[in-house]
Design a protein around this motif. Sequence first.
Motif: not given
Length: 123
Positions: A72-90
Amino acid sequence: QLQLVESGGGLVQAGGSLRLSCAVSGRTSSMYAMAWFRQGPGKEREFVAGISWSGSNTNYVDSVKGRFTISRNNAKNTTYLQMNSLKPEDTAVYYCALKQDSYYYVGYNYDYWGQGTQVTVSS
């Protein structure tokens, strides 16, 4: 009234990556916890990852550990989710959620939810 807006979803091949963003607008409490949930086709909504106000505490569902990273970056009021090695079940609609007046929260009783962003992983 708070608004949470997710972005960054899309179609990706298995093994690929995506980064989701959740922008918060409106009047928040002085600190708030954030999380990502997802709901796959025919499935119930499940917790994916959570993060404390400072970002120093995080937790993940076992199925994404080592592949997903919440930040998260509180100065930007933004939260992130970095998703790597994605699978079909995601494949799912991903939602961000906010818990007011909380440094860190583990649970499902969040105060505000976004509208969701679709993530589709092809095999």
